[in-house]
Motif scaffolding. Structure first.
Motif, PDB file in Angstrom:
ATOM      1  N   ASN A 217       0.864  -1.178   0.000  1.00  0.00           N
ATOM      2  CA  ASN A 217       0.000   0.000   0.000  1.00  0.00           C
ATOM      3  C   ASN A 217       0.898   1.224   0.000  1.00  0.00           C
ATOM      4  OD1 ASN A 217      -2.681  -1.155   0.145  1.00  0.00           O
ATOM      5  ND2 ASN A 217      -2.125  -1.845   2.196  1.00  0.00           N
ATOM      6  N   PHE A 218       0.673   2.114  -0.967  1.00  0.00           N
ATOM      7  CA  PHE A 218       1.569   3.247  -1.154  1.00  0.00           C
ATOM      8  C   PHE A 218       0.826   4.577  -0.990  1.00  0.00           C
ATOM      9  CE2 PHE A 218       3.551  -0.344  -3.129  1.00  0.00           C
ATOM     10  CZ  PHE A 218       4.900  -0.177  -2.865  1.00  0.00           C
ATOM     11  N   PHE A 219       1.587   5.647  -0.939  1.00  0.00           N
ATOM     12  CA  PHE A 219       1.156   6.997  -0.588  1.00  0.00           C
ATOM     13  C   PHE A 219       1.000   7.103   0.945  1.00  0.00           C
ATOM     14  CE2 PHE A 219      -0.670   6.953  -4.995  1.00  0.00           C
ATOM     15  CZ  PHE A 219       0.115   7.963  -5.528  1.00  0.00           C
TER      16      PHE A 219
ATOM     17  N   ALA B 107      -2.880   3.396  -3.002  1.00  0.00           N
ATOM     18  CA  ALA B 107      -2.409   2.625  -4.153  1.00  0.00           C
ATOM     19  C   ALA B 107      -1.948   1.255  -3.675  1.00  0.00           C
ATOM     20  CB  ALA B 107      -1.272   3.345  -4.862  1.00  0.00           C
TER      21      ALA B 107
ATOM     22  N   LEU C  75       3.321  -0.823  -6.343  1.00  0.00           N
ATOM     23  CA  LEU C  75       4.221   0.212  -6.845  1.00  0.00           C
ATOM     24  C   LEU C  75       3.870   0.578  -8.272  1.00  0.00           C
ATOM     25  CD1 LEU C  75       6.615   1.961  -6.091  1.00  0.00           C
ATOM     26  CD2 LEU C  75       8.150   0.100  -6.778  1.00  0.00           C
TER      27      LEU C  75
ATOM     28  N   ASN D 115       0.806   0.430  -9.578  1.00  0.00           N
ATOM     29  CA  ASN D 115      -0.434   1.198  -9.509  1.00  0.00           C
ATOM     30  C   ASN D 115      -0.192   2.614  -8.999  1.00  0.00           C
ATOM     31  OD1 ASN D 115      -2.965   1.919  -7.500  1.00  0.00           O
ATOM     32  ND2 ASN D 115      -3.630   0.991  -9.420  1.00  0.00           N
ATOM     33  N   GLN D 116       0.804   2.768  -8.143  1.00  0.00           N
ATOM     34  CA  GLN D 116       1.091   4.079  -7.553  1.00  0.00           C
ATOM     35  C   GLN D 116       1.417   5.126  -8.612  1.00  0.00           C
ATOM     36  OE1 GLN D 116       4.535   5.364  -7.456  1.00  0.00           O
ATOM     37  NE2 GLN D 116       3.703   7.283  -6.655  1.00  0.00           N
TER      38      GLN D 116
ATOM     39  N   GLU E 170      -1.836   7.497 -10.835  1.00  0.00           N
ATOM     40  CA  GLU E 170      -2.623   8.677 -10.459  1.00  0.00           C
ATOM     41  C   GLU E 170      -1.937  10.017 -10.698  1.00  0.00           C
ATOM     42  OE1 GLU E 170      -4.685  10.829  -6.609  1.00  0.00           O
ATOM     43  OE2 GLU E 170      -4.006   8.765  -6.404  1.00  0.00           O
TER      44      GLU E 170
ATOM     45  N   THR F  14       3.962   2.108 -16.386  1.00  0.00           N
ATOM     46  CA  THR F  14       4.114   2.024 -14.936  1.00  0.00           C
ATOM     47  C   THR F  14       4.934   0.805 -14.522  1.00  0.00           C
ATOM     48  OG1 THR F  14       1.958   0.915 -14.740  1.00  0.00           O
ATOM     49  CG2 THR F  14       2.007   3.313 -14.496  1.00  0.00           C
TER      50      THR F  14
END
Length: 360
Positions: A126-128, A133, A136, A138-139, A142, A186
């Protein structure tokens, strides 16, 4: 005669690799990218499990080279003026020296850009700051389309890249003869980001026996580990955790009421309001300002917050047990020693690594 033979040889190779079918569509011979295993530092291999590498996005020389070029290229922004590196600069350990990053239209965000390093060991994926996100790869989606950041469109970006002679070849080298899209972009950027490994601080060298810390730095580490003093290790780990973060979301007593819900905005659970990911304590010499909203300009201000600035709220983390006293109440000498230790976690070789600089 020899030069003519060389030209004929090169021409035949090119014709083998690149040809057109009956419809005039360019096709390529089968191509196998070169595996590029991560160079895992000894402290990491001794203390934590293997990095997270998706089975459908293995590390390759070609993928990393492509991702590095894309990371520094403003081509992904709406007006070709801003790259990922504008908000994640190498000299700032891939964070932003400004409190809030400015987008292509002059708009400011509401959070400070997180530093980028050692992300291959973010096991919960899970990022941010708020964990919105889930990988990595998927991060990276956006920020490109966010109207106050790069304000672009992935379909348009795919067309720009497909019409760019250099990128057409680079994508082929990394992924084969496939259509360029946001997924491939990505994936390449994530491959580059996973190479951003920081593990050569003075404290790392101390653990490896190649340098000696000062008495002030050693006392600062003791304060960090002492539950009756700094009590920092619960969220940020110890000498056996080279990440220097638990990668978990905490309400660390910044506010009594919340203007930014953090994790709560993602989960919809009021019990998560005001919780943000614990950042790594590595590279604090380069990553100011601090906290999710960059409210603290200096490391001294961060230490003062935990010493005497904690704010009580309904979701404050139980680990912030000193909140009833406003903080852990460090002496001035303890604050100075704690700062010295925290700065010993900074890695100048990381921010100066030529493999992490702009290749364009």
């Amino acid at each position: 005669m020899k030069s003519i033979k060389n030209i004929l040889l090169i021409t035949s190779v090119l014709l083998f690799l690149w040809s057109c079918d009956e419809d005039g569509i360019t096709t390529y011979a089968p191509y196998e990218p070169t595996p590029l295993p991560l160079e895992i530092p000894k402290l990491f291999s001794d203390n934590i499990i293997d990095p997270v590498i998706p089975f459908d996005n293995p590390q390759t020389v070609e993928g990393v080279n492509l991702g590095r070029k894309l990371f520094f290229d403003p081509i992904l922004s709406g007006d070709n003026s801003q790259s990922c590196a504008d908000c994640h600069a190498p000299e700032n350990a891939f964070s932003d020296a400004d409190r809030f990053s400015e987008g292509i239209n002059g708009d400011l965000g509401t959070r400070n850009s997180m530093p980028i390093f050692n992300l291959a060991w973010n096991y919960d994926e899970n990022f941010f700051w708020d964990g919105r996100a889930f990988s990595l790869e998927n991060q990276a989606l956006e920020p490109v389309v966010n109207p106050i950041e790069m304000h672009s469109d992935w379909k348009i970006n795919a067309e720009k890249l497909a019409n760019h002679a250099e990128y057409t070849e680079l994508f082929y080298q990394a992924f084969g003869n496939v259509k360029i899209d946001s997924t491939l972009v990505t994936k390449a950027i994530a491959q580059f980001q996973r190479t951003l490994i920081s593990a050569n601080s003075r404290f790392d060298q101390h653990l490896l026996g190649t340098t000696t810390l000062t008495p002030q730095e050693l006392n600062g580490f003791n304060i960090f580990m002492d539950e009756s003093k700094g009590d920092c290790f619960h969220c940020h780990g110890n000498a056996n955790n080279p990440l220097w973060t638990d990668n978990i979301f905490h309400n660390n007593g910044l506010d009594a009421t919340f203007t930014d819900l953090g994790l709560g905005a993602k989960t919809g659970d009021p019990a998560d309001n005001g919780k943000f990911r614990s950042p790594s304590l590595r590279n604090l010499a380069f990553t100011a300002p601090f906290m999710h909203d960059g409210r603290f300009a200096t490391l001294e201000e961060v230490i003062i917050h935990y010493s005497e600035g904690l704010q009580h709220s309904s979701t404050i983390d139980p680990l912030m047990k000193a909140v009833e006293n406003g903080g852990v109440q460090l002496s001035e000498s303890d604050k100075s020693d704690l700062k010295a230790f925290l700065l010993s976690l900074s890695d100048p070789t990381f921010i100066n690594n030529p493999d992490f600089q702009n290749p364009n």
